[in-house]
Design a protein around this motif. Structure first.
Motif, PDB file in Angstrom:
ATOM      1  N   ASP A   3       0.852  -1.189   0.000  1.00  0.00           N
ATOM      2  CA  ASP A   3       0.000   0.000   0.000  1.00  0.00           C
ATOM      3  C   ASP A   3       0.893   1.246   0.000  1.00  0.00           C
ATOM      4  O   ASP A   3       2.022   1.209   0.487  1.00  0.00           O
ATOM      5  CB  ASP A   3      -0.848  -0.053   1.280  1.00  0.00           C
ATOM      6  CG  ASP A   3      -1.973   0.948   1.337  1.00  0.00           C
ATOM      7  OD1 ASP A   3      -3.137   0.533   1.174  1.00  0.00           O
ATOM      8  OD2 ASP A   3      -1.698   2.147   1.583  1.00  0.00           O
TER       9      ASP A   3
ATOM     10  N   HIS B 186       0.654   3.687   1.838  1.00  0.00           N
ATOM     11  CA  HIS B 186       0.823   4.151   3.217  1.00  0.00           C
ATOM     12  C   HIS B 186       1.478   3.066   4.069  1.00  0.00           C
ATOM     13  O   HIS B 186       1.271   1.879   3.842  1.00  0.00           O
ATOM     14  CB  HIS B 186      -0.535   4.527   3.812  1.00  0.00           C
ATOM     15  CG  HIS B 186      -1.264   5.590   3.038  1.00  0.00           C
ATOM     16  ND1 HIS B 186      -2.118   5.283   1.996  1.00  0.00           N
ATOM     17  CD2 HIS B 186      -1.227   6.936   3.134  1.00  0.00           C
ATOM     18  CE1 HIS B 186      -2.601   6.424   1.492  1.00  0.00           C
ATOM     19  NE2 HIS B 186      -2.064   7.430   2.158  1.00  0.00           N
TER      20      HIS B 186
ATOM     21  N   ASP C 153      -3.266   2.109  -3.886  1.00  0.00           N
ATOM     22  CA  ASP C 153      -3.063   3.559  -3.943  1.00  0.00           C
ATOM     23  C   ASP C 153      -1.650   3.958  -4.367  1.00  0.00           C
ATOM     24  O   ASP C 153      -1.333   5.144  -4.428  1.00  0.00           O
ATOM     25  CB  ASP C 153      -3.457   4.243  -2.620  1.00  0.00           C
ATOM     26  CG  ASP C 153      -2.993   3.488  -1.392  1.00  0.00           C
ATOM     27  OD1 ASP C 153      -2.209   2.536  -1.527  1.00  0.00           O
ATOM     28  OD2 ASP C 153      -3.435   3.863  -0.282  1.00  0.00           O
TER      29      ASP C 153
ATOM     30  N   GLY D 163      -5.858   0.191   0.594  1.00  0.00           N
ATOM     31  CA  GLY D 163      -6.240   1.483   0.046  1.00  0.00           C
ATOM     32  C   GLY D 163      -6.481   1.408  -1.458  1.00  0.00           C
ATOM     33  O   GLY D 163      -6.365   0.345  -2.088  1.00  0.00           O
TER      34      GLY D 163
HETATM   35 ZN    ZN Z   1      -3.067   3.444   1.600  1.00  0.00          ZN
END
Ligand code: ZN
Length: 379
Positions: free
Chosen positions: A171, A173, A254, A291
């Motif tokens: 991801d 993040h 993402d 995400g």
């Molecule tokens: Zn994310």
């Protein structure tokens, strides 16, 4: 005994569920991915499992009972008092009160728990695109995540006797909630590739969470070649060193170029290559979502991941039923005003190649320094 064929765990709960019209999770994701997969005739009925909903007792393996009760009450009342916002971050900080605020995350958790139980017993591959809520905390919501289905699944694997597990998170993040849950726990090694300098601002290169974590914070603009360098020079060597009994791979979408919340520049080819390479590295594999905030990019990426897991090649041009699924989407952000044609007609993005920056080579080399010896279990 040969491992069973890959299976996909989903639920219809995601279809009309939204975090509210202005939230990044206003968009459909799991339902679109499943519709695409079905339109491609890639999901025979016996390969689909409907996700059970995790019980409060199951959730309490990681989450505080008061927090679980607060989520259930927020769902019933569709409102929260100020002290609940303050204490549990429900109805605050991007974690809105929405109609399925308990049932939806509890269903994601139930799916990952089922995947962990099935793979612990039989081995094999389970795809749970509704899972991947890697920011969830024991006693509060964080980063659009109310429960941490990844942690619950990893704990289930541990409870069923596995002692050498690798969690990989691609991801955009940092997978902070998972890393922190297994701080100092030698049974679960966490490895996260994420954009540096982005929320939650954790996951620095030096952060090893007591030794059993590695973090690869990448610069904006990460391209396919750089990602593949990290895959081949860091992720796969870690997996070869640890020889895990099980791998959980979080595939938040993402880090794709078109995602509105991050600044990485991958095509979905990079994700599919990661899944293809990681697939054979352990006898048990659970692949999660995460995400992903562009509805076309997420659905195409995740549908293709199922294709890779199940050994299917995407067609050059999507059949009309699949194209219709993508044309039916709308997106009230800048990217939705003029979507390029290939978002409707293909699964595969054009590659996003580029030079491999020195910084990326440094990150890969540093990841392999001082790897711990894994615990060797009996399972
Ligand atoms: Zn994310």
């Amino acid at each position: 005994m040969p491992a069973p064929s890959p299976r996909l765990i989903g639920s219809e709960i995601y279809r009309k569920s939204t975090y509210g019209p202005k939230h990044p999770l206003a968009i459909p994701r799991v339902s679109t991915a499943l519709d695409l997969i079905r339109a491609l005739h890639w999901l025979p009925g016996d390969r689909y499992l409907d996700s059970p909903r995790a019980t409060p007792a199951e959730l309490a393996r990681f989450h505080h009972p008061d927090y679980i009760a607060a989520l259930m009450r927020a769902e019933a009342e569709q409102a929260v008092p100020a002290e609940v916002r303050e204490r549990f971050h429900i109805g605050a900080r991007g974690n809105p009160v929405y109609p399925e605020i308990f049932r939806r995350p509890a269903t994601s958790a139930g799916g990952v728990l089922l995947a962990a139980s099935l793979t612990a017993a039989e081995g094999g591959i389970l795809h749970v695109p509704g899972g991947g809520t890697h920011h969830g905390r024991p006693d509060r919501a964080s980063g659009f995540c109310y429960l941490n289905d990844a942690v619950l699944g990893l704990l289930r694997w541990c409870d069923l006797g596995l002692t050498n597990i690798l969690y990989i998170d691609i991801d955009a993040h940092h997978g902070d909630g998972v890393q922190d849950a297994f701080q100092d726990d030698p049974r679960v090694f966490t490895l996260s590739i994420h954009e540096g300098g982005r929320w939650p601002f954790t996951g620095a290169l030096e952060d090893r969470a007591g030794g059993y974590a590695r973090n690869i914070p990448v610069p904006p603009g990460l391209n396919d070649n750089e990602f593949l360098h990290l895959l081949r020079q860091a992720v796969l060597p870690v997996a070869r060193h640890l020889r895990p009994q099980a791998i959980m791979l979080q595939c938040g979408a993402d880090a794709l170029e078109e995602d509105p919340l991050a600044r990485l520049s991958l095509s979905n080819n990079a994700y599919w290559e990661a899944v293809r390479a990681i697939r054979g590295m352990a006898p048990r594999l659970i692949v999660l979502g995460g995400g992903g905030y562009n509805p076309w990019s997420v659905a195409r990426c995740w549908a293709g991941i199922w294709g890779v897991l199940d050994g299917r090649e995407p067609p050059e041009r999507l059949p009309p039923e699949a194209e219709a699924v993508l044309r039916a989407l709308s997106f009230h952000r800048a990217a939705g005003r003029n979507p390029p044609e290939h978002w409707f007609t293909t699964l595969r993005d054009p590659p996003r190649p580029g030079p491999v920056r020195g910084e990326i080579r440094h990150l890969a080399a540093a990841t392999l320094e001082g790897l711990p010896d894994p615990l060797r279990g009996v399972a």
